[in-house]
Scaffold this motif. Structure first.
Motif: not given
Ligand SMILES: Nc1nc2c(c(=O)[nH]1)N[C@H]1C(S)=C(S)[C@@H](COP(=O)(O)O)O[C@H]1N2
Ligand SMILES: [Mo]
Length: 498
Positions: A158-165, A392-402, A417-423
């Motif tokens: 199978s084929t998958e795409t991931v958006t990765h920082t 960004w926060a590795g394999d965690d997600s970002v909760d808040t930015v100040e 403005v792009a919350d979880d748009r790409e995982g």
């Protein structure tokens, strides 16, 4: 997948590299590689030549400018001109091996997807120039070896795409004081791209591999010149089975040579070093790479009062066990562990048992893209200035930015403005509408991840010998790794009358 069924022999490499060496010799490129490899190449943490210099003659900037004297000719590979031509947005640190970081923050922190041309490059050895048709990946399981062509990797699963920082673990190293050797990155050794490939779980399950928790996957690149260490990383099997890819496309195009063409392992959310390029061999193992089988010098030795069981100067262990480790003191060497229970960088740093963290999961970080550094801005009709950036926060997600306009005294929450748009492995974007009077300001941003960890303010003094993030300080370490403080990357701006 074809079974070769032959006994494994780690000392012999496959013939495909001969082509590359021939190419290098023909282009005269090998003669020049010593110039930069001495001072930049080996030093993601482990100085290989004591004084940090290499003694080679250069034209002053240490780079071969690649000038041909004829404006129409394509610059030669391995030159600054070649990289500038191919990656116009990057600031070149060295052409051989290729190392380059994102140039202007307005470019790299304002785009959700980083174009291939703007994505930083970090290589320890000069990129191998290889044809996809000739490339094979070897899977080793015990005494068995199987070889896969690129066509099989692409078509049989199978084929998958991931958006990765993707971020180099030394990103921000230039801010350490006292300074540490290695590529002097500001915060430009980061990019966010879409990677497409075959899930490793498909391949390993199909091959009947032992994929249970506690197992490891060795990933080795095919870029090491003869006599140099293999670029090998050990990835915990749980992560491999979760989301790792055999990636062959970047942003929907074949990845470029410098980014690992034709194949790399993609380890979503983890530091760049884990994402082995020119992936040549993978092996299912019940340990990480360490110990006599993988070291050049199995004799035990003692250094700085500590005992070690190998030199780490050659073969497969260097980049896993000695480089890419957090080492809090200059006279200390990294100790390896038989296994680690947690792959969370920061928690490891705070425990007493584990002193020299492996660079795996990335820590939370953010940077402002607009306004840029040292610019003068004027408010819009409503008296507002837009502050925009990425977090960004590795394999965690970002909760808040100040965002703070006064170097961290006062904070206001930004809008994501792009919350979880790409995982979760992709950076997210934030925006803050700032109501500013005319004057001079120090703008900073700080992010907090879903587990409540916040970026610290500054890097601690070396003497403090910190082991974890304490008192809003990031611990100094001799490799300059993992730094995520916000002050070093502040933005000084002037606001003028509207
Ligand atoms: N084979 C191989 N893979 C490698 C490297 C390398 O030198 N050789 N460098 C690693 C490091 S340290 C980083 S930060 C990333 C950078 O990936 P990029 O050049 O595509 O940005 O590749 C990793 N994979
Ligand atoms: Mo890196």
């Amino acid at each position: 997948m074809s079974q070769k069924g032959k006994q494994r022999d780690t000392s012999s490499k496959k013939g495909k590299y001969l082509d590359r060496r021939k190419f290098l010799a023909a282009s005269g490129a090998l003669a020049g590689t010593g110039v930069l490899t001495g001072c930049l190449n080996g030093q993601d943490g482990e100085p290989e030549n004591g004084d940090g210099t290499d003694g080679n003659e250069t034209d002053g900037d240490g780079m071969d400018d690649g000038e041909t004297g004829d404006g129409d000719e394509e610059p030669e590979r391995g030159t600054v001109a070649y990289l500038e031509n191919k990656y116009p947005g990057l600031e070149i640190l060295s052409p051989q091996p290729e190392n380059a970081q994102a140039g202007a923050r307005e470019v790299y922190n304002n785009q959700f997807i980083t174009p291939r041309e703007d994505h930083f490059i970090r290589n320890h050895y000069f990129s191998p120039d290889v044809a996809a048709e000739d490339w094979t990946l070897t899977l080793v399981m015990g005494d068995e070896e199987m070889e896969m062509s690129m066509e099989e990797i692409r078509n049989d699963y199978s084929t998958e795409t991931v958006t990765h920082t993707m971020q180099c673990s030394g990103n921000g190293r230039s801010y350490f004081e006292p300074g540490v050797s290695g590529n002097q990155w500001h915060y430009g050794a980061v990019g966010n791209a879409q990677w497409t490939g075959t899930p490793l779980s498909d391949v390993l399950e199909d091959a009947g591999a032992d994929t249970s928790d506690g197992m490891w996957l060795r990933a080795t690149g095919g870029d090491n010149p003869e006599g140099e260490d293999f670029f090998t990383r050990s990835i915990p099997m749980s992560k491999v089975m979760d989301d790792c890819l055999l990636a062959y496309e970047m942003n929907g195009e074949p990845m470029s040579m410098e980014h690992g063409f034709p194949l790399r392992i993609l380890v979503p959310g983890w530091y760049g070093c884990n994402n082995v390029k020119w992936l040549d061999e993978i092996e299912v193992m019940d340990t990480m790479v360490f110990g006599p089988d993988w070291e050049a010098r199995p004799e035990p030795y003692t250094e700085a009062g500590q005992e070690y069981d190998g030199s780490g100067q050659r073969t497969h262990t260097h980049w896993q066990q000695y480089s890419y480790r957090i080492v809090p003191q200059r006279d200390e060497r990294a100790i390896h562990y038989e296994s680690i229970d947690t792959f969370d960088t920061r928690d490891q740093m705070e425990t007493d048992e584990i002193r020299n963290v492996y660079m795996y999961d990335q820590m939370v970080k953010s940077t402002i893209g607009t306004p840029g550094e040292d610019v003068t801005v004027s408010p819009n009709d409503d008296g507002m200035i837009e502050v925009f950036g990425v977090a960004w926060a590795g394999d965690d997600s970002v909760d808040t930015v100040e965002v703070s306009p006064d170097g961290g005294e006062n904070w206001q929450e930004a809008e994501i403005v792009a919350d979880d748009r790409e995982g979760p492995y992709s950076w997210t974007m934030f925006r803050y509408m700032w109501e500013a009077d005319p004057g001079d300001y120090t703008l900073v941003s700080r992010a907090t991840d879903e587990q409540g960890r916040t970026q610290p303010r500054e890097i601690a003094d070396q003497e403090e010998g910190l082991r974890g993030i304490e008192g809003d300080l990031y611990p100094w370490d001799k490799g300059g790794y993992g730094m995520n403080a916000y002050m070093p990357h502040r933005v000084e701006v002037t606001v003028e009358e509207a």
